[in-house]
Design a protein around this motif. Sequence first.
Motif, PDB file in Angstrom:
ATOM      1  N   ILE A  35     -10.478  15.084  63.620  1.00  0.00           N
ATOM      2  CA  ILE A  35     -11.912  15.072  63.317  1.00  0.00           C
ATOM      3  C   ILE A  35     -12.456  13.651  63.342  1.00  0.00           C
ATOM      4  O   ILE A  35     -13.505  13.388  63.939  1.00  0.00           O
ATOM      5  N   PHE A  36     -11.753  12.730  62.715  1.00  0.00           N
ATOM      6  CA  PHE A  36     -12.215  11.342  62.705  1.00  0.00           C
ATOM      7  C   PHE A  36     -12.252  10.767  64.117  1.00  0.00           C
ATOM      8  O   PHE A  36     -13.166  10.017  64.464  1.00  0.00           O
ATOM      9  N   GLU A  37     -11.283  11.120  64.932  1.00  0.00           N
ATOM     10  CA  GLU A  37     -11.278  10.669  66.329  1.00  0.00           C
ATOM     11  C   GLU A  37     -12.517  11.206  67.050  1.00  0.00           C
ATOM     12  O   GLU A  37     -13.182  10.481  67.787  1.00  0.00           O
TER      13      GLU A  37
ATOM     14  N   GLY B 136      -6.607   6.627  63.000  1.00  0.00           N
ATOM     15  CA  GLY B 136      -5.284   6.011  63.129  1.00  0.00           C
ATOM     16  C   GLY B 136      -4.479   6.098  61.847  1.00  0.00           C
ATOM     17  O   GLY B 136      -3.278   6.389  61.875  1.00  0.00           O
ATOM     18  N   GLU B 137      -5.127   5.867  60.726  1.00  0.00           N
ATOM     19  CA  GLU B 137      -4.436   5.960  59.433  1.00  0.00           C
ATOM     20  C   GLU B 137      -3.958   7.383  59.173  1.00  0.00           C
ATOM     21  O   GLU B 137      -2.819   7.599  58.752  1.00  0.00           O
ATOM     22  N   GLU B 138      -4.830   8.346  59.412  1.00  0.00           N
ATOM     23  CA  GLU B 138      -4.468   9.746  59.188  1.00  0.00           C
ATOM     24  C   GLU B 138      -3.378  10.196  60.161  1.00  0.00           C
ATOM     25  O   GLU B 138      -2.465  10.921  59.781  1.00  0.00           O
ATOM     26  N   ARG B 139      -3.467   9.751  61.386  1.00  0.00           N
ATOM     27  CA  ARG B 139      -2.469  10.095  62.398  1.00  0.00           C
ATOM     28  C   ARG B 139      -1.093   9.572  62.006  1.00  0.00           C
ATOM     29  O   ARG B 139      -0.095  10.286  62.105  1.00  0.00           O
TER      30      ARG B 139
ATOM     31  N   LYS C  48      -2.217  17.435  70.045  1.00  0.00           N
ATOM     32  CA  LYS C  48      -3.519  16.794  69.965  1.00  0.00           C
ATOM     33  C   LYS C  48      -3.369  15.368  69.438  1.00  0.00           C
ATOM     34  O   LYS C  48      -4.011  14.440  69.928  1.00  0.00           O
ATOM     35  N   LEU C  49      -2.530  15.189  68.440  1.00  0.00           N
ATOM     36  CA  LEU C  49      -2.308  13.854  67.891  1.00  0.00           C
ATOM     37  C   LEU C  49      -1.662  12.936  68.924  1.00  0.00           C
ATOM     38  O   LEU C  49      -2.042  11.778  69.049  1.00  0.00           O
TER      39      LEU C  49
ATOM     40  N   GLN D 157     -15.303  11.928  65.761  1.00  0.00           N
ATOM     41  CA  GLN D 157     -16.484  11.277  65.192  1.00  0.00           C
ATOM     42  C   GLN D 157     -16.558   9.792  65.548  1.00  0.00           C
ATOM     43  O   GLN D 157     -17.488   9.114  65.144  1.00  0.00           O
ATOM     44  N   GLY D 158     -15.587   9.299  66.304  1.00  0.00           N
ATOM     45  CA  GLY D 158     -15.584   7.899  66.687  1.00  0.00           C
ATOM     46  C   GLY D 158     -15.117   6.954  65.592  1.00  0.00           C
ATOM     47  O   GLY D 158     -15.370   5.758  65.655  1.00  0.00           O
ATOM     48  N   ARG D 159     -14.431   7.476  64.614  1.00  0.00           N
ATOM     49  CA  ARG D 159     -13.921   6.674  63.491  1.00  0.00           C
ATOM     50  C   ARG D 159     -12.454   6.347  63.751  1.00  0.00           C
ATOM     51  O   ARG D 159     -11.550   6.895  63.130  1.00  0.00           O
ATOM     52  N   ALA D 160     -12.218   5.455  64.701  1.00  0.00           N
ATOM     53  CA  ALA D 160     -10.876   5.179  65.197  1.00  0.00           C
ATOM     54  C   ALA D 160      -9.924   4.661  64.129  1.00  0.00           C
ATOM     55  O   ALA D 160      -8.762   5.076  64.080  1.00  0.00           O
ATOM     56  N   ALA D 161     -10.372   3.770  63.273  1.00  0.00           N
ATOM     57  CA  ALA D 161      -9.488   3.216  62.243  1.00  0.00           C
ATOM     58  C   ALA D 161      -9.023   4.304  61.275  1.00  0.00           C
ATOM     59  O   ALA D 161      -7.832   4.414  60.965  1.00  0.00           O
TER      60      ALA D 161
END
Length: 104
Positions: A50-52, A61-64, A97-98, A54-58
Amino acid sequence: TNAFADMSYLAVTHGLTHHYERVLQILDANTSMLRFPVLGFIHHACRAVIFEAQGRAAAAGEERTLALELASRRTCGLPYHSEVGLVGQRESPLLKKLQGFRDA
């Protein structure tokens, strides 16, 4: 129940982007339910996707990183049932997906 994880998994693996905000709310409301690695994996992996989106890359990355760490576990921590609640074949679409944007 694990309905929070099942609903989140379904929305993210099927690209139901119009549900993403609600998924985040549901995941945040159920952090106390993350007793097994698979539930933690679904939680963090869904948030990463979801963050990806939404363009929230940082944040993605942390969640991934957290999700992949949980996916790599080979025991759950229970002394007599060490393989209960591990990430398995059922979660492979979410894992793919990840991995699809892992190094992006």
